[in-house]
Scaffold this motif. Sequence first.
Motif, PDB file in Angstrom:
ATOM      1  N   ASN A 120       0.853  -1.178   0.000  1.00  0.00           N
ATOM      2  CA  ASN A 120       0.000   0.000   0.000  1.00  0.00           C
ATOM      3  C   ASN A 120       0.893   1.234   0.000  1.00  0.00           C
ATOM      4  O   ASN A 120       1.393   1.661   1.038  1.00  0.00           O
ATOM      5  N   ARG A 121       1.118   1.792  -1.181  1.00  0.00           N
ATOM      6  CA  ARG A 121       2.052   2.908  -1.304  1.00  0.00           C
ATOM      7  C   ARG A 121       1.558   4.164  -0.600  1.00  0.00           C
ATOM      8  O   ARG A 121       2.335   5.055  -0.303  1.00  0.00           O
ATOM      9  N   GLY A 122       0.228   4.229  -0.343  1.00  0.00           N
ATOM     10  CA  GLY A 122      -0.299   5.410   0.333  1.00  0.00           C
ATOM     11  C   GLY A 122       0.240   5.581   1.742  1.00  0.00           C
ATOM     12  O   GLY A 122       0.296   6.705   2.265  1.00  0.00           O
ATOM     13  N   ASP A 123       0.651   4.475   2.375  1.00  0.00           N
ATOM     14  CA  ASP A 123       1.195   4.551   3.733  1.00  0.00           C
ATOM     15  C   ASP A 123       2.671   4.904   3.744  1.00  0.00           C
ATOM     16  O   ASP A 123       3.220   5.258   4.804  1.00  0.00           O
ATOM     17  N   THR A 170       4.180  -0.835  10.107  1.00  0.00           N
ATOM     18  CA  THR A 170       3.287   0.275   9.788  1.00  0.00           C
ATOM     19  C   THR A 170       3.023   0.461   8.296  1.00  0.00           C
ATOM     20  O   THR A 170       1.914   0.835   7.907  1.00  0.00           O
ATOM     21  N   VAL A 171       4.019   0.210   7.464  1.00  0.00           N
ATOM     22  CA  VAL A 171       3.884   0.450   6.025  1.00  0.00           C
ATOM     23  C   VAL A 171       3.584  -0.845   5.271  1.00  0.00           C
ATOM     24  O   VAL A 171       2.671  -0.905   4.447  1.00  0.00           O
ATOM     25  N   HIS A 177       2.731  -3.736   6.712  1.00  0.00           N
ATOM     26  CA  HIS A 177       1.681  -4.498   7.406  1.00  0.00           C
ATOM     27  C   HIS A 177       2.002  -5.988   7.443  1.00  0.00           C
ATOM     28  O   HIS A 177       1.148  -6.832   7.197  1.00  0.00           O
ATOM     29  N   PRO A 214       3.798   9.233   4.259  1.00  0.00           N
ATOM     30  CA  PRO A 214       3.834   9.779   5.622  1.00  0.00           C
ATOM     31  C   PRO A 214       4.903   9.142   6.496  1.00  0.00           C
ATOM     32  O   PRO A 214       5.562   9.821   7.290  1.00  0.00           O
ATOM     33  N   ALA A 215       5.090   7.810   6.366  1.00  0.00           N
ATOM     34  CA  ALA A 215       6.090   7.125   7.185  1.00  0.00           C
ATOM     35  C   ALA A 215       7.499   7.598   6.831  1.00  0.00           C
ATOM     36  O   ALA A 215       8.353   7.763   7.711  1.00  0.00           O
TER      37      ALA A 215
END
Length: 290
Positions: free
Chosen positions: A128-131, A246-247, A249, A134-135
């Motif tokens: 999921n590149r959307g996460d 977090t990124v 998962h 921000p990380a």
Amino acid sequence: MFAVVLSVLAAAMFATSAAMQQRAARRAAPDVHDRALPVRVFLLVRRLVKDRWWLTGWILNVFAFAAHAVALHVGSLTVVQALLVSQLLFAMLTIRRPPARAWLGTAAVCTGLALLVIARPSAPHTLNRGDAGPAVLVAAGVMVLFIGVAHVLPSKTEAKLRGALAGVAAGVCTCLTAVFVVLVTDTLARDGVWGLASDWATIGVIASTTASGLLTQDAFAAGSLPTALTAISIADPLASAVFDATVFHAGWRGVLWWPWSPIVVIALLIAGVALLAAARVQDRTPVPVG
């Protein structure tokens, strides 16, 4: 067995390369340590690329990277990465008469990092590149924070502390390079080579690789080799573990990651760092000139 031999060989070469580059960086540091950070790093790099001792270490680092890559190709990622932590032990061989607490501290750090590496999850099949964005920004902020703290400390502050802070920043930056590589390879698999032109992670790989190299040399110049190398070796896998959770998962391996294992890892790392910080170590040999 071939992968094990290559992993140990790579660890020994990485440690030797780090020792050679750290000595060269320490020799160049006194004349530039009072300058502003960008100027200091520029002057340091300009002097290091003319230093035969540092260049020899850099060439050895290239061979170490090649051995590491081959080991990863023919062996298990878990085994190879766990064995690579042994470079901390090899680094101790460059120390003149290391005290017992230094050996104990290094062994504790290696054990904690090996447990962390063994328990780390495999790469996920989906991303999921959307996460990621921000990380990455948070990690970059942490890196900048450690850099800032390291370089606003008074000049009389003990060099070990400055080297440790700079080493943490270098370790986080090394982790960012690995994250960008994951993103770039994902783009390459989906969109081919042309997709890299529009992928922001491509620029990230170039920027983070350059920054991690500069920060590593700055950490070497600021403090002792065990301090800098330990800080880098701890910050990289810990930051990677956070990105895994977090990124990407990805879950931890249930067989190896018992509920109390994080406590054991943290305890080993804290004990190891405390022992290394209390130990007074010196280079085994003086730094050659030229």
